[in-house]
Design a protein around this motif. Structure first.
Motif, PDB file in Angstrom:
ATOM      1  N   ASP A   5       0.800  -1.221   0.000  1.00 59.58           N
ATOM      2  CA  ASP A   5       0.000   0.000   0.000  1.00 59.58           C
ATOM      3  C   ASP A   5       0.836   1.276   0.000  1.00 59.58           C
ATOM      4  O   ASP A   5       0.518   2.229   0.697  1.00 59.58           O
ATOM      5  N   PHE A   6       1.892   1.302  -0.792  1.00 58.79           N
ATOM      6  CA  PHE A   6       2.734   2.486  -0.862  1.00 58.79           C
ATOM      7  C   PHE A   6       2.364   3.332  -2.062  1.00 58.79           C
ATOM      8  O   PHE A   6       2.128   2.823  -3.147  1.00 58.79           O
ATOM      9  N   GLU A   7       2.326   4.636  -1.839  1.00 61.15           N
ATOM     10  CA  GLU A   7       2.296   5.565  -2.951  1.00 61.15           C
ATOM     11  C   GLU A   7       3.715   5.574  -3.511  1.00 61.15           C
ATOM     12  O   GLU A   7       4.629   5.033  -2.917  1.00 61.15           O
ATOM     13  N   PHE A   8       3.914   6.232  -4.612  1.00 65.23           N
ATOM     14  CA  PHE A   8       5.242   6.305  -5.204  1.00 65.23           C
ATOM     15  C   PHE A   8       6.130   7.235  -4.383  1.00 65.23           C
ATOM     16  O   PHE A   8       5.793   8.383  -4.147  1.00 65.23           O
ATOM     17  N   GLU A  34       3.022   9.508   5.005  1.00 68.94           N
ATOM     18  CA  GLU A  34       2.265   8.266   5.179  1.00 68.94           C
ATOM     19  C   GLU A  34       3.116   7.051   4.817  1.00 68.94           C
ATOM     20  O   GLU A  34       3.102   6.041   5.522  1.00 68.94           O
ATOM     21  N   ASN A  35       3.866   7.137   3.724  1.00 71.65           N
ATOM     22  CA  ASN A  35       4.743   6.024   3.347  1.00 71.65           C
ATOM     23  C   ASN A  35       5.803   5.771   4.407  1.00 71.65           C
ATOM     24  O   ASN A  35       6.145   4.624   4.687  1.00 71.65           O
ATOM     25  N   LEU A  36       6.329   6.830   4.982  1.00 69.53           N
ATOM     26  CA  LEU A  36       7.335   6.672   6.032  1.00 69.53           C
ATOM     27  C   LEU A  36       6.726   5.983   7.249  1.00 69.53           C
ATOM     28  O   LEU A  36       7.324   5.054   7.808  1.00 69.53           O
ATOM     29  N   ARG A  37       5.535   6.396   7.645  1.00 66.80           N
ATOM     30  CA  ARG A  37       4.865   5.738   8.774  1.00 66.80           C
ATOM     31  C   ARG A  37       4.617   4.261   8.469  1.00 66.80           C
ATOM     32  O   ARG A  37       4.822   3.394   9.324  1.00 66.80           O
ATOM     33  N   ARG A  38       4.182   3.967   7.254  1.00 70.83           N
ATOM     34  CA  ARG A  38       3.941   2.564   6.871  1.00 70.83           C
ATOM     35  C   ARG A  38       5.232   1.760   6.855  1.00 70.83           C
ATOM     36  O   ARG A  38       5.261   0.611   7.293  1.00 70.83           O
ATOM     37  N   LEU A  39       6.286   2.357   6.326  1.00 66.83           N
ATOM     38  CA  LEU A  39       7.575   1.665   6.292  1.00 66.83           C
ATOM     39  C   LEU A  39       8.028   1.305   7.701  1.00 66.83           C
ATOM     40  O   LEU A  39       8.444   0.176   7.958  1.00 66.83           O
ATOM     41  N   LEU A  40       7.921   2.254   8.615  1.00 62.02           N
ATOM     42  CA  LEU A  40       8.317   1.993  10.000  1.00 62.02           C
ATOM     43  C   LEU A  40       7.447   0.895  10.611  1.00 62.02           C
ATOM     44  O   LEU A  40       7.959  -0.023  11.251  1.00 62.02           O
ATOM     45  N   GLY A  41       6.147   0.985  10.396  1.00 58.69           N
ATOM     46  CA  GLY A  41       5.233   0.006  10.978  1.00 58.69           C
ATOM     47  C   GLY A  41       5.398  -1.388  10.406  1.00 58.69           C
ATOM     48  O   GLY A  41       5.464  -2.372  11.146  1.00 58.69           O
ATOM     49  N   GLU A  75      16.526   0.524   1.236  1.00 60.93           N
ATOM     50  CA  GLU A  75      17.578  -0.487   1.070  1.00 60.93           C
ATOM     51  C   GLU A  75      17.850  -1.213   2.383  1.00 60.93           C
ATOM     52  O   GLU A  75      18.074  -2.422   2.395  1.00 60.93           O
ATOM     53  N   TYR A  76      17.828  -0.482   3.485  1.00 59.35           N
ATOM     54  CA  TYR A  76      18.034  -1.104   4.792  1.00 59.35           C
ATOM     55  C   TYR A  76      16.935  -2.130   5.071  1.00 59.35           C
ATOM     56  O   TYR A  76      17.212  -3.259   5.476  1.00 59.35           O
ATOM     57  N   VAL A  77      15.690  -1.732   4.834  1.00 65.91           N
ATOM     58  CA  VAL A  77      14.561  -2.637   5.069  1.00 65.91           C
ATOM     59  C   VAL A  77      14.634  -3.831   4.124  1.00 65.91           C
ATOM     60  O   VAL A  77      14.364  -4.961   4.527  1.00 65.91           O
TER      61      VAL A  77
END
Length: 76
Positions: free
Chosen positions: A5-8, A13-20, A65-67
């Motif tokens: 569910d990432f926007e480009f 919001e993408n940062l919050r999702r990435l962290l979660g 890249e880290y993730v």
């Protein structure tokens, strides 16, 4: 883990999702990209907030890249 569910590109919001979705803390993320607590928290503000700061593309790619590396190490 597949990020969903990432926007480009970077958005708060993408940062919050990435962290979660990656179980990465804000502290860990800011250490990865070498930013302070205040700067990093401003990345999470909605873009309509006058205190919002946009994360650089390089920093966003560094986190991705880290993730990705975490995902690969969990698969192997």
């Amino acid at each position: 883990m597949i990020l969903k569910d990432f926007e480009f590109g970077y958005t708060p919001e993408n940062l919050r999702r990435l962290l979660g979705q990656s179980n990465l803390s804000q502290k860990e993320a800011r250490e990865i990209i070498g930013k302070g607590r205040n700067t990093f928290s401003r990345y999470l503000y909605d873009v309509s907030n006058h205190n919002h700061v946009t994360m650089s593309h390089v920093d966003w790619l560094t986190l991705l890249e880290y993730v990705k590396g975490l995902q690969n190490s969990n698969l192997g």
